[in-house]
Design a protein around this motif. Structure first.
Motif, mmCIF file in Angstrom:
data_model
loop_
_atom_site.group_PDB
_atom_site.id
_atom_site.type_symbol
_atom_site.label_atom_id
_atom_site.label_comp_id
_atom_site.label_asym_id
_atom_site.label_seq_id
_atom_site.Cartn_x
_atom_site.Cartn_y
_atom_site.Cartn_z
ATOM 1 N N ASP A 109 6.966 3.599 0.075
ATOM 2 C CA ASP A 109 7.856 4.411 0.902
ATOM 3 C C ASP A 109 7.360 4.590 2.335
ATOM 4 O O ASP A 109 8.154 4.889 3.230
ATOM 5 C CB ASP A 109 8.038 5.804 0.268
ATOM 6 N N ASP A 110 6.049 4.455 2.542
ATOM 7 C CA ASP A 110 5.459 4.786 3.837
ATOM 8 C C ASP A 110 4.517 3.668 4.294
ATOM 9 O O ASP A 110 3.429 3.503 3.740
ATOM 10 C CB ASP A 110 4.697 6.110 3.726
ATOM 11 N N PRO A 111 4.915 2.888 5.318
ATOM 12 C CA PRO A 111 4.058 1.783 5.795
ATOM 13 C C PRO A 111 2.682 2.252 6.270
ATOM 14 O O PRO A 111 1.699 1.518 6.132
ATOM 15 C CB PRO A 111 4.863 1.186 6.954
ATOM 16 N N ASP A 112 2.619 3.464 6.824
ATOM 17 C CA ASP A 112 1.329 3.976 7.299
ATOM 18 C C ASP A 112 0.368 4.195 6.133
ATOM 19 O O ASP A 112 -0.828 3.885 6.233
ATOM 20 C CB ASP A 112 1.528 5.288 8.067
ATOM 21 N N LYS A 113 0.910 4.733 5.033
ATOM 22 C CA LYS A 113 0.056 4.931 3.860
ATOM 23 C C LYS A 113 -0.341 3.591 3.244
ATOM 24 O O LYS A 113 -1.476 3.426 2.789
ATOM 25 C CB LYS A 113 0.766 5.807 2.833
ATOM 26 N N ALA A 114 0.585 2.654 3.251
ATOM 27 C CA ALA A 114 0.267 1.328 2.717
ATOM 28 C C ALA A 114 -0.885 0.707 3.510
ATOM 29 O O ALA A 114 -1.800 0.107 2.934
ATOM 30 C CB ALA A 114 1.499 0.430 2.770
ATOM 31 N N LYS A 115 -0.832 0.855 4.837
ATOM 32 C CA LYS A 115 -1.904 0.324 5.684
ATOM 33 C C LYS A 115 -3.219 1.048 5.416
ATOM 34 O O LYS A 115 -4.292 0.426 5.348
ATOM 35 C CB LYS A 115 -1.529 0.456 7.160
#
Length: 728
Positions: free
Chosen positions: A375-381
């Motif tokens: 849901d969140d690209p920042d968390k994925a990164k």
């Protein structure tokens, strides 16, 4: 002074906000947490909760275990020399061949040889004085009152594990003081256990004033030691699944010395008992037990040489699971479990590196991270940058939609015409419910659609067989891909069933079906609306009947539900533990009564095959029988088979050998920690943020200069005024 503070701060490499001493993270220790309350009991004959298994299975050792790397799960010896085949006897006590008809077998005799040289972890219960008397079996109340842990007593002892310790453990199942949750079930299988339980009850009544009930003098023919290292267990008839029970903590050894030691007056008042301080032969021993705060397992110094496995699944080598082949276990010296009441601080500490896993014993904590990353690209990164591990596995777990076989519309039916009509209706519904969509929306992709009642990983599940392909609901494309049958095909089945466009062909009335749901929370609304849309695809109106779980269970026990949603998690990794959910005599009502067959499904062909299958050893004949059984229930469409949830753990990059498993409860002994990497990463990720302090110091310095200049200017003005006054 400000300049000195700034230099000191900038030059500091120490970790900040660490919940423990920084040096601890450079030791060979697993750090993790637990939520809720401390384990209720660590007594192996009484414990039956998943949050207790970290302690019971690492301190105590049942006879068997499961191979850590192989799937499907394969039994392996733990303290036993080997996994034995039972000797079969007829009603006259004469030995039968291994392939004897199960109906001719009156008794299965398990004679299990225990490895020599296994000794218990050091404990004061075994300590003896110079005369050979037990040093701490007769403590005064004042001595007991001073203790908060049995390990505070200075002297420790040990002794060798014997077959009698296993006998004593099974005997404890029959004791009212133990309250074993499997006593009723084992009474059905172990010869004489019911009679022994009644004898123990009478014995306890005769000795009701005794502080400790010594079970050693009571004879028990069903379980006995033939010699120092040979255990004999006599099981009624043939029960192949009994092997799996021997891998559970209920069958762990119990030294009588430990039970007698803890029975002393005053110990229970100090929360010192077998429920809180276990005594075993396993790789670890409990050394700290602070209720609702912290529990610590440390390496058992008496543990034997136990090599890491060298075989596994085909992909295990590529995943690094075979790198420690043959090395002695356990790898980790200590496991520290700290209580965390809230999820947010647990996650924060995990991401900072202070926890190697949010909860090392659970396979579901990684799912939240996977959903968040999606849901969140920042968390994925962030997760990628920290090189977090989220190992996944499809475990022995299943959720499904069930049809009540007793219902006149979706059930079996009475006449041949009704039977065919109802079957086609169930098949149409099974096609319409798009479980792949449900997994994508509500499970965030963490699951796989089920084709039958048997999950992957268990013997009998065949990727090329009926267990992995349901031809009623799916079809294969010319390219060999498996796809769900179309809604048009489902509507054609509806027409054949007598419900064209969702209306009764005879009366013209719309088809309305009832869906019983085990909950009444507002959070279920979207999920239930989704189910309504699935039925609406084939013009069926679905009425939701949501109740609390207790009322839902009452409905199920009475056979009052029409269509329902339920799930099952395996007790042990055998096909029987899932296929019995559709066995006629195991119905909740009707033919059987009180069992786990929630659909009350009865099919004589299926039941006949089940009666055959449950006595078969794993092999080609059993696999073929399972395939036939699955084909029957697929055709009958007694369930819309739902999905197998994907389990996901959450681990840091420095945790090695963490293969996902819900069946192997002593898995931490296989794990290894690269604690040097952990210490370096904690230091890197938690460096002090100095710019706010620098800014504050600069502002303070600027302010000080401003004040100094202002004061100096004021002083000059006053001096000038004094000079002018003198001139007048």
């Amino acid at each position: 002074m400000a300049v000195l503070s700034l230099v000191t701060l900038v030059g500091c490499d120490n970790v900040v906000n660490s919940p423990r001493e920084t040096a601890e993270y450079g030791t060979n220790t697993i750090f993790s947490s637990f939520s809720g309350r401390s384990p209720k009991t660590l007594d192996p004959q009484a414990s039956y909760s998943s949050d207790e298994t970290l302690y019971t299975y690492n301190v105590y050792e049942p006879l068997y275990t499961y191979h850590y790397l192989k799937r499907p799960y394969e039994l392996a010896p733990r303290t036993a020399e080997s996994v034995v085949k039972p000797v079969y006897l007829d009603k006259n006590g004469l030995e039968l061949p291994q392939d004897a008809n199960s109906q001719d077998i009156a008794t299965s005799v398990y004679r299990i040889r225990i490895k020599e040289g296994i000794v218990f972890a050091p404990h004061p219960a075994f300590a003896k004085d110079d005369k050979g008397e037990y040093r701490y079996h007769d403590l005064s109340e004042s001595e007991v009152a001073k203790l908060t842990s049995p390990l505070e007593l200075p002297e420790k002892g040990t002794r060798e594990l014997t077959a009698q310790d296993y006998v004593y453990g099974v005997k404890r199942m029959a004791s009212l003081a133990t309250v074993s949750p499997i006593l009723g079930l084992m009474t059905e299988h172990i010869e004489g256990l019911g009679d022994f339980a009644r004898e123990v009850k009478a014995y306890a009544q005769e000795n009701k004033d005794a502080a400790w009930l010594d079970l050693r003098p009571l004879a028990f023919e069903g379980v006995k030691a033939l010699d120092r290292y040979t255990l004999e267990i006599r099981v009624k008839g043939k029960y192949p699944q009994f092997d799996n029970w021997l891998a559970m903590a209920f069958f762990a050894p119990m030294p009588w010395e430990a039970e007698k030691f803890y029975a002393q007056k005053g110990f229970s008042e100090n929360n010192i008992s077998l429920a809180t301080w276990p005594v075993g032969t396993g790789p670890y021993m409990l050394t700290v037990s602070q209720t609702n705060r912290e529990h610590v397992l440390e390496r058992n110094p008496n543990y034997r040489v136990d090599p890491y496995p060298c075989e596994g699944e085909a992909e295990d080598k590529a995943k690094g699971f075979l790198e420690d082949c043959g090395k002695p276990m356990p790898f980790v010296d200590k496991i520290v479990m700290t209580m965390e009441k809230e999820a947010v601080p647990t996650t924060t500490k995990f991401l900072q590196g202070y926890y190697d896993s949010p909860q090392i014993t659970r396979l579901d904590v990684g799912q939240g991270f996977l959903v968040a990353a999606g849901d969140d690209p920042d968390k994925a990164k962030l997760y990628r940058d920290k090189n977090l591990q989220f190992p996944t596995a499809v475990e022995a777990n299943l959720w499904y939609i069930g049809f009540n076989w007793l219902d006149p519309i979706v059930g079996e039916g009475k006449t041949p015409e009704e039977k065919l009509r109802n079957k086609k209706l169930r098949q149409a519904i099974s096609i319409a419910i798009d479980w792949e969509e449900q997994i994508a929306i509500f499970e965030k992709g963490q699951g796989s659609a089920a084709h039958g009642p048997l999950p992957p990983g268990l013997f009998g599940f065949d990727e090329k067989g009926r267990s992995a392909f349901n031809p009623v609901v799916y079809k294969k494309t010319p390219e060999g891909n498996v796809v769900r049958r179309s809604i048009d095909e489902a509507k054609e089945l509806m027409r054949q069933a007598g419900y064209p466009d969702g209306r009764d062909a005879k009366t013209g009335q719309p088809l309305v079906l009832n869906f019983d749901w085990q909950g009444a929370s507002p959070g279920s609304k979207a999920f239930l609306e989704w189910f309504k849309r699935q039925f609406a695809k084939i013009d069926i109106q679905l009425e939701i009947r949501a109740t609390d779980y207790n009322r839902f269970q009452d409905k199920m026990m009475k056979g009052a539900a029409q269509i329902y949603y339920w799930g099952w998690l395996a007790d042990y990794p055998d096909a029987e533990n899932f296929l019995f959910l559709l066995y006629g005599p195991n119905s909740k009502v009707g033919t059987g009564g009180g069992g786990e067959n929630a659909s009350n499904y009865v099919n004589s062909d299926y039941d006949r095959l089940y009666d055959k299958m449950k006595y078969l050893e794993n092999g080609p004949e059993k696999a073929e029988t399972i395939d036939k059984m699955i084909a029957i229930v697929q055709d009958d469409a007694v369930w819309s088979f739902g999905y197998y949830p994907t389990s996901a753990a959450a681990l840091h990059q420095w945790v090695k050998n963490a293969k996902p498993t819900s069946m192997i409860r002593n898995n931490v002994q296989f794990m290894r920690i690269d604690y040097e990497t952990r210490a370096a990463k904690i230091a890197e990720w938690n460096r002090p943020v100095v710019w706010p302090v620098v800014l504050i110091l600069v502002l303070i310095a600027a302010g000080a200069v401003f004040v100094w200049r202002h004061m100096r200017a004021m002083a000059e003005v006053k001096g000038l005024n004094r000079d002018k006054g003198g001139a007048r």
